[in-house]
Design a protein around this motif. Sequence first.
Motif, PDB file in Angstrom:
ATOM      1  N   SER A   1       0.935  -1.066   0.148  1.00 39.44           N
ATOM      2  CA  SER A   1       0.027   0.029   0.024  1.00 39.44           C
ATOM      3  C   SER A   1       0.917   1.203   0.038  1.00 39.44           C
ATOM      4  CB  SER A   1      -0.815   0.079   1.248  1.00 39.44           C
ATOM      5  OG  SER A   1      -1.810   0.964   1.320  1.00 39.44           O
ATOM      6  N   TYR A   2       0.570   2.131  -0.751  1.00 41.89           N
ATOM      7  CA  TYR A   2       1.182   3.654  -0.925  1.00 41.89           C
ATOM      8  C   TYR A   2       0.081   4.616  -1.339  1.00 41.89           C
ATOM      9  CZ  TYR A   2       1.987   1.243  -5.464  1.00 41.89           C
ATOM     10  OH  TYR A   2       1.942   0.705  -6.649  1.00 41.89           O
ATOM     11  N   PRO A   3      -0.848   4.932  -0.293  1.00 45.22           N
ATOM     12  CA  PRO A   3      -1.815   5.922  -0.835  1.00 45.22           C
ATOM     13  C   PRO A   3      -1.392   7.352  -1.276  1.00 45.22           C
ATOM     14  CG  PRO A   3      -1.704   5.201   1.543  1.00 45.22           C
ATOM     15  CD  PRO A   3      -0.667   4.404   0.878  1.00 45.22           C
ATOM     16  N   ASP A   4      -0.305   7.584  -0.667  1.00 43.53           N
ATOM     17  CA  ASP A   4       0.332   8.948  -1.369  1.00 43.53           C
ATOM     18  C   ASP A   4       1.701   8.730  -2.081  1.00 43.53           C
ATOM     19  OD1 ASP A   4      -1.534  10.365   0.603  1.00 43.53           O
ATOM     20  OD2 ASP A   4      -0.217   9.861   2.277  1.00 43.53           O
ATOM     21  N   GLY A   5       1.702   7.791  -2.784  1.00 42.48           N
ATOM     22  CA  GLY A   5       2.906   7.307  -3.734  1.00 42.48           C
ATOM     23  C   GLY A   5       4.115   7.073  -3.004  1.00 42.48           C
ATOM     24  N   LYS A   6       4.921   6.772  -3.856  1.00 48.35           N
ATOM     25  CA  LYS A   6       6.497   6.486  -3.357  1.00 48.35           C
ATOM     26  C   LYS A   6       7.530   7.792  -3.726  1.00 48.35           C
ATOM     27  CE  LYS A   6       5.853   1.734  -4.568  1.00 48.35           C
ATOM     28  NZ  LYS A   6       6.405   0.564  -5.347  1.00 48.35           N
ATOM     29  N   ALA A   7       8.572   7.511  -2.813  1.00 50.39           N
ATOM     30  CA  ALA A   7       9.459   8.793  -2.849  1.00 50.39           C
ATOM     31  C   ALA A   7      10.080   8.770  -4.285  1.00 50.39           C
ATOM     32  CB  ALA A   7      10.547   8.656  -1.822  1.00 50.39           C
ATOM     33  N   TYR A   8      10.300   7.943  -5.061  1.00 49.59           N
ATOM     34  CA  TYR A   8      11.228   7.956  -6.302  1.00 49.59           C
ATOM     35  C   TYR A   8      10.200   8.749  -7.178  1.00 49.59           C
ATOM     36  CZ  TYR A   8       7.503   5.348  -9.239  1.00 49.59           C
ATOM     37  OH  TYR A   8       6.576   5.054  -9.914  1.00 49.59           O
ATOM     38  N   GLU A   9       9.047   8.960  -6.932  1.00 51.89           N
ATOM     39  CA  GLU A   9       8.012  10.057  -7.889  1.00 51.89           C
ATOM     40  C   GLU A   9       8.764  11.352  -8.238  1.00 51.89           C
ATOM     41  OE1 GLU A   9       4.234   9.306  -6.470  1.00 51.89           O
ATOM     42  OE2 GLU A   9       4.116   7.228  -7.350  1.00 51.89           O
ATOM     43  N   ALA A  10       9.294  11.814  -6.922  1.00 52.34           N
ATOM     44  CA  ALA A  10       9.854  13.211  -6.929  1.00 52.34           C
ATOM     45  C   ALA A  10      11.017  13.400  -7.832  1.00 52.34           C
ATOM     46  CB  ALA A  10      10.199  13.568  -5.824  1.00 52.34           C
ATOM     47  N   GLU A  11      11.860  12.219  -8.178  1.00 50.28           N
ATOM     48  CA  GLU A  11      13.200  12.150  -8.831  1.00 50.28           C
ATOM     49  C   GLU A  11      12.831  11.702 -10.427  1.00 50.28           C
ATOM     50  OE1 GLU A  11      16.462  10.782  -6.779  1.00 50.28           O
ATOM     51  OE2 GLU A  11      15.553  11.273  -4.884  1.00 50.28           O
ATOM     52  N   TYR A  12      11.979  11.087 -10.793  1.00 51.08           N
ATOM     53  CA  TYR A  12      11.820  10.350 -12.019  1.00 51.08           C
ATOM     54  C   TYR A  12      10.642  10.993 -12.743  1.00 51.08           C
ATOM     55  CZ  TYR A  12      14.968   6.793 -10.462  1.00 51.08           C
ATOM     56  OH  TYR A  12      16.162   6.065  -9.937  1.00 51.08           O
ATOM     57  N   ASP A  13      10.721  11.163 -13.847  1.00 55.83           N
ATOM     58  CA  ASP A  13       9.607  11.500 -14.740  1.00 55.83           C
ATOM     59  C   ASP A  13       8.649  10.565 -15.317  1.00 55.83           C
ATOM     60  OD1 ASP A  13      10.586  14.252 -15.067  1.00 55.83           O
ATOM     61  OD2 ASP A  13      11.749  13.947 -16.823  1.00 55.83           O
ATOM     62  N   GLU A  14       9.083   9.187 -15.370  1.00 61.21           N
ATOM     63  CA  GLU A  14       8.388   8.176 -15.653  1.00 61.21           C
ATOM     64  C   GLU A  14       7.919   7.510 -14.374  1.00 61.21           C
ATOM     65  OE1 GLU A  14       8.436   6.330 -18.794  1.00 61.21           O
ATOM     66  OE2 GLU A  14       9.734   7.542 -20.052  1.00 61.21           O
ATOM     67  N   ARG A  15       6.714   6.423 -14.485  1.00 63.88           N
ATOM     68  CA  ARG A  15       6.303   6.080 -13.427  1.00 63.88           C
ATOM     69  C   ARG A  15       6.309   4.402 -13.420  1.00 63.88           C
ATOM     70  NH1 ARG A  15       7.307  10.054 -11.583  1.00 63.88           N
ATOM     71  NH2 ARG A  15       5.946  11.760 -10.706  1.00 63.88           N
ATOM     72  N   LEU A  16       6.534   3.753 -12.118  1.00 62.23           N
ATOM     73  CA  LEU A  16       6.123   2.233 -12.394  1.00 62.23           C
ATOM     74  C   LEU A  16       4.491   2.079 -12.481  1.00 62.23           C
ATOM     75  CD1 LEU A  16       8.323   1.448  -9.208  1.00 62.23           C
ATOM     76  CD2 LEU A  16       8.585   0.651 -11.633  1.00 62.23           C
ATOM     77  N   TRP A  17       4.272   0.825 -13.090  1.00 64.40           N
ATOM     78  CA  TRP A  17       2.692   0.897 -13.160  1.00 64.40           C
ATOM     79  C   TRP A  17       2.071   0.868 -11.719  1.00 64.40           C
ATOM     80  CZ3 TRP A  17      -1.060  -2.991 -11.310  1.00 64.40           C
ATOM     81  CH2 TRP A  17      -2.055  -2.823 -11.733  1.00 64.40           C
TER      82      TRP A  17
END
Length: 193
Positions: free
Chosen positions: A173-189
């Motif tokens: 569960s990661y309701p507010d997303g994951k930290a990597y999202e601040a550093e990567y333009d692309e997203r995991l599914w």
Amino acid sequence: MKTIALTVATAALGTDAFADSSLPGMTGTDHVGFTVPSVDEAVTFSQDVIGCNVFYPLGPFSGGDSTWMADHLNVDAKAEIPTMQLVRCGYGANFEIFEYTAPDQDTKLPRNSDIGGHHIAFYTTDMDGAVSYLQDKGIEVLGNPTTMTDGPSAGETWVYFLAPWGMQLELVSYPDGKAYEAEYDERLWDPRP
């Protein structure tokens, strides 16, 4: 709804959306296949405990006196698939659940640390509720949920549990997303609804 959004997003990106892929025409994961001791038990667990939708069965399959099974599936030529079943769980990929018989069949399940080790993770919007639910159903949950506080997965909470036949499964569960999202333009599914 998610499928429509993905289709619209892919159309908006154009046909070159996955052009960087080295596999021509690849657009995503269709299914994950795994072998269980009893398809009936696995389908009942998938439907009654996890909440998957059950689709069609296939089989039986065998190569008879040929080497078809060895040539096409990399199993013993005398291996047989008495039955298999397709299921889908929420927004995820399909599962092909196989039941095999084979002269050289290894019935010991690999651990994650073994070559070929694996697990399947299910996303939940209610980690505490999901853990309690599994425990109430008599499912073995391994430890308590762990929340990642550092690194690219910070924001994710996870815990492993075991299917009745011993297969390793996970809740995440990661309701507010994951930290990597601040550093990567692309997203995991992302399975979040």
